[in-house]
Scaffold this active site. Structure first.
Site, PDB file in Angstrom:
ATOM      1  N   GLY A  95     -11.868-111.795 -24.468  1.00 37.79           N
ATOM      2  CA  GLY A  95     -10.524-111.713 -25.305  1.00 37.79           C
ATOM      3  C   GLY A  95      -9.914-111.944 -26.845  1.00 37.79           C
ATOM      4  O   GLY A  95     -10.178-113.169 -27.126  1.00 37.79           O
ATOM      5  N   LEU A 107      -8.584-111.266 -29.594  1.00 39.98           N
ATOM      6  CA  LEU A 107      -9.837-110.349 -30.331  1.00 39.98           C
ATOM      7  C   LEU A 107      -9.832-111.212 -31.852  1.00 39.98           C
ATOM      8  O   LEU A 107      -8.201-110.383 -31.548  1.00 39.98           O
ATOM      9  CB  LEU A 107     -10.527-109.193 -30.456  1.00 39.98           C
ATOM     10  CG  LEU A 107     -11.088-108.659 -28.674  1.00 39.98           C
ATOM     11  CD1 LEU A 107     -11.420-107.083 -28.407  1.00 39.98           C
ATOM     12  CD2 LEU A 107     -12.182-109.592 -28.035  1.00 39.98           C
ATOM     13  N   HIS A 121     -14.743-111.763 -33.485  1.00 38.12           N
ATOM     14  CA  HIS A 121     -15.533-111.183 -32.391  1.00 38.12           C
ATOM     15  C   HIS A 121     -15.517-109.950 -33.089  1.00 38.12           C
ATOM     16  O   HIS A 121     -16.741-109.132 -32.394  1.00 38.12           O
ATOM     17  CB  HIS A 121     -15.049-110.841 -31.706  1.00 38.12           C
ATOM     18  CG  HIS A 121     -13.886-112.260 -31.268  1.00 38.12           C
ATOM     19  ND1 HIS A 121     -12.114-112.026 -30.542  1.00 38.12           N
ATOM     20  CD2 HIS A 121     -14.384-113.119 -30.026  1.00 38.12           C
ATOM     21  CE1 HIS A 121     -12.555-113.136 -30.180  1.00 38.12           C
ATOM     22  NE2 HIS A 121     -13.444-113.956 -29.964  1.00 38.12           N
TER      23      HIS A 121
HETATM   24  P1  AMP Z   1     -15.363-116.162 -27.110  1.00 34.07           P
HETATM   25  O1  AMP Z   1     -13.974-114.940 -26.683  1.00 34.07           O
HETATM   26  O2  AMP Z   1     -14.723-117.369 -28.056  1.00 34.07           O
HETATM   27  O3  AMP Z   1     -15.725-116.568 -25.895  1.00 34.07           O
HETATM   28  O4  AMP Z   1     -16.205-115.746 -28.238  1.00 34.07           O
HETATM   29  C1  AMP Z   1     -16.122-114.626 -27.823  1.00 34.07           C
HETATM   30  C2  AMP Z   1     -18.333-114.855 -29.188  1.00 34.07           C
HETATM   31  O5  AMP Z   1     -17.254-114.362 -30.334  1.00 34.07           O
HETATM   32  C3  AMP Z   1     -18.815-115.871 -28.555  1.00 34.07           C
HETATM   33  O6  AMP Z   1     -20.053-115.155 -28.950  1.00 34.07           O
HETATM   34  C4  AMP Z   1     -18.517-116.524 -29.909  1.00 34.07           C
HETATM   35  O7  AMP Z   1     -18.687-117.417 -30.587  1.00 34.07           O
HETATM   36  C5  AMP Z   1     -18.198-115.277 -30.614  1.00 34.07           C
HETATM   37  N1  AMP Z   1     -17.449-115.469 -32.330  1.00 34.07           N
HETATM   38  C6  AMP Z   1     -15.627-116.365 -31.681  1.00 34.07           C
HETATM   39  N2  AMP Z   1     -15.304-116.825 -32.952  1.00 34.07           N
HETATM   40  C7  AMP Z   1     -16.022-116.394 -33.986  1.00 34.07           C
HETATM   41  C8  AMP Z   1     -16.448-116.639 -35.544  1.00 34.07           C
HETATM   42  N3  AMP Z   1     -15.336-116.823 -35.753  1.00 34.07           N
HETATM   43  N4  AMP Z   1     -17.316-115.903 -36.433  1.00 34.07           N
HETATM   44  C9  AMP Z   1     -18.880-114.840 -35.533  1.00 34.07           C
HETATM   45  N5  AMP Z   1     -18.188-115.281 -34.122  1.00 34.07           N
HETATM   46  C10 AMP Z   1     -17.446-115.719 -33.545  1.00 34.07           C
END
Ligand code: AMP
Length: 356
Positions: A53, A55, A59
């Site tokens: 979340g 987001l 994301h």
């Molecule tokens: P999180 O909500 O932080 O667990 O992230 C969920 C997904 O989003 C994971 O696969 C992260 O690597 C991806 N993600 C988080 N930040 C970024 C970003 N800046 N660019 C691309 N993907 C991201």
């Protein structure tokens, strides 16, 4: 003849959806399984985008990629306690359900209007912790007992060294999510590059029938990698927090200029962090920002082991983590960031691609 067996059934007219959308809200394992079954029979491709979340555009870029290549996208929103250490920021981790719902509905409309997509956001999976840990949550301690998935040694170095329960938590929750949703493809961000290596191992070693897709890191205009944790930074620390990306870029420049040895490549990164810290420490306490470098790494892209020399045929991963310390002498009215601007640990990476 009536069956003696009992089963629960749902009233289909009361299916929960995100406001003004067709996006289903699924909260239980059973409801996901019921949603999933017809898509298996119809041979529709189902993608899963796991998130915690809060987001942001990073994301959303994963969801866009998933909608281009699959008939159905499931976004999971679950802050998994098992991947937070006992002293980490679980209690203050931003939970923004309304904003997340709004962002997903808006994105889904955008996907509908763009003719290049195969699918849309079909469902959000937002379980509770008792639903995800039916035997009871095992705890966040290193020696907690319970059913865990561990991927070693890759999960023990770098991020795993600083956060010893992190990849165990990630691998365990992803195994659960993969078993619940049974996706054909799973989408992860390069932002968490070691996580992508762990997940690829998990999928390979446990014969999970899903393809792992890794999408590029989404960044702010000044280069800072987007992260749900950036909201903690506040106005003073935010501009300085690009130091890690600038350091990694300097190391990449050294590689592009012909350096292949670890010392030369990493010295370029260290010069940036040292210079920025020196500039900050020359300022008055009420103006300056302090940070500590946790690590800067030059690693093998297959197993995240440290390299002494880069083989251009294989390429490498430059990655790092810094701790942005709470500001000194907060000024009246200063925006310190979410939760009063606690210590924020930031990570980032740049991939040195294999030569053709
Ligand atoms: P999180 O909500 O932080 O667990 O992230 C969920 C997904 O989003 C994971 O696969 C992260 O690597 C991806 N993600 C988080 N930040 C970024 C970003 N800046 N660019 C691309 N993907 C991201």
């Amino acid at each position: 003849m009536a069956s003696a067996c009992s089963s629960s059934s749902s009233n289909r007219s009361t299916l929960e959806r995100l406001p003004n959308s067709q996006i289903r809200i699924l909260r239980t394992v059973e409801s996901v399984r019921r949603w999933r079954r017809p898509h298996t029979l119809d041979q529709r491709m189902v993608a899963l985008v796991p998130t915690m979340g809060a987001l942001h555009e990073g994301h959303l870029s994963l969801i866009r990629a998933a909608a281009r290549e699959n008939h159905h996208v499931v976004v999971s929103l679950y802050v998994n306690p098992a991947q937070f250490g006992v002293r980490e920021d679980l209690s203050s981790y931003p939970v923004t359900w309304d904003a997340d719902a709004e962002a997903l509905v808006k994105l889904d409309r955008e996907l509908a209007d763009d003719g290049n997509n195969l699918g849309r956001i079909s469902a959000v999976f937002a379980p509770t912790t008792p639903e995800m840990y039916p035997g009871g949550f095992p705890g966040q301690e290193v020696d907690s007992k319970g059913s865990f998935v561990t991927i070693t040694p890759v999960g023990e170095v770098l991020e795993g060294k600083s956060r010893p329960t992190f990849f165990r938590g990630v691998a365990t929750v992803c195994m659960k999510l993969f078993n619940i949703v049974q996706p054909d493809r799973v989408y992860f961000g390069q932002k968490d590059v070691q996580q992508t290596v762990v997940i690829k191992r998990l999928v390979r070693d446990f014969m999970i029938p899903a393809e792992v897709v890794v999408c590029p890191t989404a960044r702010a205009e000044d280069g800072l990698a987007l992260s749900s944790r950036n909201v903690y930074l506040g106005e003073r620390r935010r501009p300085v927090s690009t130091v890690l990306y600038r350091a990694l870029r300097a190391a990449e420049d050294a590689y592009n200029a012909g350096a292949r040895d670890r010392e030369t490549i990493l010295a370029a990164a260290t010069k940036v962090t040292d210079d920025v810290l020196a500039e900050q420490m020359a300022l008055a306490p009420e103006k300056r920002v302090r940070f500590e470098v946790d690590y800067i790494s030059l690693a093998d892209p297959d197993n995240m082991e440290e390299l002494s020399t880069v083989d251009p045929v294989k390429g490498a991963i430059l990655s790092g983590a810094i701790r942005m310390l709470p500001v000194e002498d907060p000024q009246p009215g200063e925006d310190l960031g979410h939760s009063g601007g606690p210590l924020v640990r930031l990570i980032d990476n740049i991939i040195i691609p294999p030569s053709a």
